[in-house]
Design an enzyme around this catalytic site. Structure first.
Site, short mmCIF file in Angstrom:
data_model
loop_
_atom_site.label_atom_id
_atom_site.label_comp_id
_atom_site.label_asym_id
_atom_site.label_seq_id
_atom_site.Cartn_x
_atom_site.Cartn_y
_atom_site.Cartn_z
N LYS A 45 0.83 -1.20 0.00
CA LYS A 45 0.00 0.00 0.00
C LYS A 45 0.87 1.25 0.00
O LYS A 45 2.08 1.17 0.30
CB LYS A 45 -0.92 -0.02 1.22
CG LYS A 45 -0.16 0.04 2.55
CD LYS A 45 -1.08 -0.27 3.73
CE LYS A 45 -0.30 -0.27 5.03
NZ LYS A 45 -1.04 -0.88 6.14
N TYR A 271 16.29 30.79 6.95
CA TYR A 271 15.18 31.50 7.60
C TYR A 271 15.34 31.55 9.12
O TYR A 271 15.72 30.54 9.74
CB TYR A 271 13.85 30.78 7.32
CG TYR A 271 13.37 30.88 5.91
CD1 TYR A 271 13.12 32.11 5.31
CD2 TYR A 271 13.13 29.72 5.17
CE1 TYR A 271 12.64 32.18 4.00
CE2 TYR A 271 12.66 29.78 3.88
CZ TYR A 271 12.42 31.01 3.29
OH TYR A 271 11.95 31.08 2.01
C1 LIG Z 1 -0.23 -1.85 6.79
C2 LIG Z 1 -0.80 -3.13 7.20
C3 LIG Z 1 0.02 -4.26 7.35
C4 LIG Z 1 1.52 -4.22 7.23
O1 LIG Z 1 2.07 -3.64 8.39
P1 LIG Z 1 3.64 -3.56 8.64
O2 LIG Z 1 3.77 -3.07 10.02
O3 LIG Z 1 4.17 -2.60 7.63
O4 LIG Z 1 4.18 -4.92 8.42
C5 LIG Z 1 -0.61 -5.46 7.63
N1 LIG Z 1 -1.95 -5.54 7.77
C6 LIG Z 1 -2.75 -4.47 7.66
C7 LIG Z 1 -4.22 -4.61 7.85
C8 LIG Z 1 -2.20 -3.23 7.38
O5 LIG Z 1 -3.01 -2.15 7.29
#
Ligand SMILES: *Cc1c(COP(=O)(O)O)cnc(C)c1O
Length: 379
Positions: A45, A271
């Site tokens: 994602k 700045y």
């Molecule tokens: C993002 C996510 C993961 C992966 O999590 P990590 O900590 O990056 O391994 C797994 N399951 C769900 C539902 C997530 O939203």
């Protein structure tokens, strides 16, 4: 890809992603799940946490990963084009208007309750056996069916036409917590739900719970599928967390020195004049700033690696530029490359280091590298 990206031009800042290390990290994760022989659903994602979803998932596909997790239907549709045969689970929720895309592109939705299930069943019309994963909230307190309702829900959903429960899952709130108690409590609740579900004759093909830290720390949470994200990218969620040997970050962030100027005692930098020169020195400008994801919180705190040595970021980070005191490096040249994240050994700067400076987590640092910074891949 960002429309602002001008291809074929000499980049002054870029992210380098090493797909070879990614594959090594995957192998290391696989050896952790060898005993439980769980499959891997790679979480890609948010453009693979800023690393680039398409290249990352193609590299994982080459290594035999067949299941991917994304946050939205839009990500799923982009991934579907490049991996027509992959299984793709959307971990987020769906809006009813998106269901036609799920159905026509065979994207697996997450179902968080009866309303979701009914909407989908209606949209399926004459389609039978459309696979879904049901998410149960066992303590994360985000999406998912409240666990107390699991029995009722699974009774009712069986009579809904079209839907096949391919997976049941939950998500841990505290897999990286020092205390294992919250995770054990969630596991116990999840196991109780699974018992009820099985007693109703529902036998999902996949049961899953573990994110990265869940995979590494809780073997009893592997079931038959695990959902690592962060660890594939070679990152850990907190400084305290331990990664197995051989897991290394796959991302480095580089920039070229765009300008060099001598400063004398008493002059100030950037700045607000927050940095005052106390000793004559040489200051390099790098064409990277908070608009690229190099945060204002790094001002006067972060360093960058110039010729294997750390040099401090001086003065306030600006929208498109930062300033670095390179006085300790002899012979620095304009246009030479430096590392904002990267390097090996004691001098390495990690996303974790930067997260610490900004009071945030490494996820936010890598996801925050703007899409106009080109990603370059090493194989
Ligand atoms: C993002 C996510 C993961 C992966 O999590 P990590 O900590 O990056 O391994 C797994 N399951 C769900 C539902 C997530 O939203």
């Amino acid at each position: 890809m960002s429309p602002l990206l001008q291809k074929n031009k000499f980049p002054l800042t870029w992210v380098e992603v090493d797909l070879n290390i990614l594959k090594k990290n995957l192998r290391a994760v696989r050896s952790v799940v060898r005993e439980s022989s769980a499959g891997i659903l790679a979480v890609v994602k948010a453009d693979a946490y800023g690393h680039g979803m398409l290249r990352v998932s193609a590299a994982l596909w080459e290594e035999g990963v067949r299941f991917f997790g994304v946050a939205t239907i839009d990500e799923a549709l982009v991934l579907r084009k490049s991996l027509p045969k992959a299984a793709i689970l959307v971990l987020g929720c769906f809006h009813p208007t998106q269901l036609k895309d799920y159905i026509s592109k065979k994207i697996t939705p997450t179902i968080s309750g009866m309303e979701d299930a009914m909407l989908l069943s209606r949209a399926l019309k004459s389609i039978r056996k459309f696979p879904v994963h049901v998410k149960i909230d066992t303590g994360m307190g985000r999406l998912g069916l409240p666990y107390q309702q699991a029995g009722d829900f699974f009774k009712k959903i069986q009579s809904l036409p079209g839907i096949t429960i391919e997976g049941v899952y939950t998500h841990f709130s505290s897999a990286d917590d020092e205390s294992v108690t919250p995770t054990h409590t969630q596991l116990k609740i999840f196991e109780d739900c699974l018992k009820k579900i099985r007693a109703l004759g529902v036998k999902p093909k996949y049961i899953h719970a573990a994110n990265s830290m869940g995979v590494l720390r809780f073997k009893e949470a592997h079931f038959n599928l695990v959902r690592p994200g962060l660890v594939l990218y070679g990152l850990k969620s907190s400084p305290r967390a331990k990664l197995p040997n051989g897991i290394r970050p796959i991302l480095s962030w580089r920039a070229r020195i765009s300008f060099l100027k001598k400063f004398t005692c008493g002059q100030t930098v950037s700045y607000g004049r927050t940095h005052k020169i106390l000793k004559n020195t040489l200051i390099a400008t790098l064409p990277v700033g908070y608009s690229h994801g190099y945060r204002v919180a790094f001002s006067n705190r972060a360093s960058v690696i110039v010729r294997k040595k750390r040099c401090p970021v001086v003065g306030r980070v600006t929208m498109d530029q930062i300033l670095v005191d390179v006085g300790r490096i002899s012979g620095v040249k304009r246009w030479e490359g430096v590392a904002l994240i990267g390097g090996r050994g004691a001098q390495a700067i990690t996303a974790q280091d930067l997260a610490g400076l900004a009071g945030t987590i490494p996820y936010e640092i890598v996801c925050g590298i703007h899409s106009r910074v080109p990603r370059i891949y090493k194989k």
